[in-house]
Design an enzyme around this catalytic site. Structure first.
Site, PDB file in Angstrom:
ATOM      1  N   ASP A  84       0.854  -1.203   0.000  1.00  0.00           N
ATOM      2  CA  ASP A  84       0.000   0.000   0.000  1.00  0.00           C
ATOM      3  C   ASP A  84       0.882   1.242   0.000  1.00  0.00           C
ATOM      4  O   ASP A  84       1.786   1.366   0.840  1.00  0.00           O
ATOM      5  CB  ASP A  84      -0.885   0.008   1.246  1.00  0.00           C
ATOM      6  CG  ASP A  84      -1.684   1.301   1.358  1.00  0.00           C
ATOM      7  OD1 ASP A  84      -2.699   1.434   0.664  1.00  0.00           O
ATOM      8  OD2 ASP A  84      -1.263   2.191   2.140  1.00  0.00           O
ATOM      9  N   ASP A 100      -3.528   2.298  -5.727  1.00  0.00           N
ATOM     10  CA  ASP A 100      -2.438   2.438  -4.758  1.00  0.00           C
ATOM     11  C   ASP A 100      -2.219   1.181  -3.918  1.00  0.00           C
ATOM     12  O   ASP A 100      -1.514   1.227  -2.913  1.00  0.00           O
ATOM     13  CB  ASP A 100      -2.706   3.639  -3.834  1.00  0.00           C
ATOM     14  CG  ASP A 100      -3.985   3.462  -3.036  1.00  0.00           C
ATOM     15  OD1 ASP A 100      -4.772   2.570  -3.367  1.00  0.00           O
ATOM     16  OD2 ASP A 100      -4.186   4.233  -2.075  1.00  0.00           O
ATOM     17  N   GLU A 101      -2.804   0.062  -4.309  1.00  0.00           N
ATOM     18  CA  GLU A 101      -2.669  -1.141  -3.491  1.00  0.00           C
ATOM     19  C   GLU A 101      -2.614  -2.375  -4.390  1.00  0.00           C
ATOM     20  O   GLU A 101      -3.452  -2.526  -5.278  1.00  0.00           O
ATOM     21  CB  GLU A 101      -3.844  -1.241  -2.515  1.00  0.00           C
ATOM     22  CG  GLU A 101      -3.583  -2.169  -1.335  1.00  0.00           C
ATOM     23  CD  GLU A 101      -4.648  -1.981  -0.247  1.00  0.00           C
ATOM     24  OE1 GLU A 101      -4.638  -0.928   0.413  1.00  0.00           O
ATOM     25  OE2 GLU A 101      -5.481  -2.877  -0.082  1.00  0.00           O
TER      26      GLU A 101
END
Length: 420
Positions: A17, A116-117
């Site tokens: 993350d 974003d992960e």
């Protein structure tokens, strides 16, 4: 014991993350350190009510500004910088980061969960790059050296455990690893329940009313009672509390829980009922398009309406389940109108959301004998999608999109709902 861990997958999964992704990217673009700067990304600088899309860690810690805060809530402090989103750059950076992961493992071992992960299965990379901890440290170092972006990494034997490890421990420590043996000491003490992935405030209240206040209590609760109360979700809740997740990389974590939705905070207050209906129709069309793109149809339509703070806020969220699954815009719209008329109390509206769930494959839908032209309604949706895919979204718009109430025309120029 509910789970025999010796029979369950015991892979090495990383959940990576990037901290405050939008804010960190914007900070780097401005030559700032993402971890020490005071920066917030807002939809539009000119609108005081504009939503904060991301805030740097310092903004969150020292000023309490987080995602969902409003621009007018940000204090007038000379250290604070306000930036507008640059979605195309964020997406480009996200793509480059996936390429970085690809240096360590093949693409089929990477599951991009969001911009974003990502999840990375590293079992086959030990001979080349060292053990799982060493690989996590190398990836973290690469991210900081090449992109100047800070990240946290959770490690687990399956995707669920890696995600829980990330959210509950790694975000504080940088890198953490959970095994099945850690479940009684690290997962079960978690309380309140909404800290557990997959449990929101409403579900938490229902569980609390059943006397369940911690993940450990959920794990020891009677499975049949949970299934009676929540159906398939009750089964998932129970086994997730035991850290059990049989989904494979690339599949959704909550298999079978796919839904299609659209929500938006309106650019202004909507006071006229006709204007609200115009936006609802545009949103129904988008939800139907998203379902058709995946060749799916749904039986449950949910409508959420949020009232303006100037009208004391509040709102409602209601659902209706129909007999025949649908991905037809006007079918979804009719249900939304019904829910709207049953629950709307005439207040000023600022937020709308529509969800299509209880999803099945579109090809399995049985057409009604009492609606001989039903196949035409379904087909025309796919035809419209094809035209827009070929000539652009604006090639075919409803007349309401050209009224003052319509938002589709303006939103078609945005990326992910924000400036590109």
């Amino acid at each position: 014991m509910a789970a025999d861990y010796s029979q369950l997958p015991n892979d090495k999964i990383l959940c990576v993350d990037i901290k405050s992704f939008y804010a960190s990217c914007s900070a780097v673009m401005l030559g700032l350190d993402p971890l020490t700067c005071y920066l917030a990304v807002v939809g539009e600088k000119e609108r005081p009510g504009s939503v904060v899309l991301a805030a740097s860690p310092k903004m969150k810690k020292e000023f309490g500004i987080k995602t969902g805060s409003r621009l007018f809530e940000i204090p007038k402090d000379p250290r604070i910088q306000i930036a507008e989103p640059n979605m195309s750059t964020y997406l480009r950076v996200s793509t480059e980061i996936t390429k970085l992961f690809n240096r360590y493992v093949p693409m089929e071992a990477i599951h991009v969960y969001s911009v974003d992960e990502s999840f990375i299965k590293v079992d086959g990379a030990f001979l080349l790059w060292g053990d799982v901890r060493e690989i996590a440290e190398k990836i973290k170092d690469d991210m900081e050296r090449e992109f100047q972006l800070p990240c946290a990494i959770g490690i687990g034997p399956n995707m669920l455990m890696a995600k829980l490890c990330l959210d509950l421990e790694a975000k504080k420590k940088g890198i953490s690893e959970w095994t099945y043996q850690d479940i009684p000491t690290k997962l079960w003490p978690i309380s309140p329940l909404k800290k557990m992935w997959g449990i929101g405030s409403r579900l938490e209240k229902k569980l609390n009313r059943m006397g369940i206040f911690s993940v450990g209590q959920l794990a020891r609760f009677d499975l049949e009672k949970l299934e009676t109360k929540f159906g398939v979700m009750g089964n998932q809740l129970y086994y997730h509390a035991w850290g059990v997740d049989l989904s494979t990389l690339g599949a959704p974590i909550l298999k079978g829980q796919i839904s299609f939705g659209k929500s938006q905070i309106l650019l202004r207050d909507y006071k006229e009922e006709e204007e609200i209906k115009h936006v609802l129709l545009e949103m129904c069309e988008e939800v139907a398009r998203r379902a058709r793109t995946q060749k799916k149809a749904g039986r449950t339509i949910s409508l959420g309406v949020g009232y303006s703070h100037e009208d004391s806020g509040g709102g409602f969220n209601r659902s209706k389940t129909v007999v025949e699954p649908t991905n037809v815009t006007m079918d979804i719209y009719r249900i939304c109108l019904q829910l709207f008329h049953e629950n709307y109390i005439g207040k000023t509206v600022r937020q709308l959301s529509i969800t299509l769930s209880n999803v099945v494959d579109d090809q399995n839908v049985q057409l009604s004998l009492f609606e001989p032209n039903g196949w035409k309604k379904r087909k025309i949706g796919y035809v419209v999608d094809h035209i827009r895919q070929k000539y652009g979204y604006n090639a075919l718009l409803r007349a309401i999109s050209y009224t003052d109430a319509g938002t589709a025309l303006q939103r078609s120029h945005l990326i992910g709902g924000h400036k590109g």
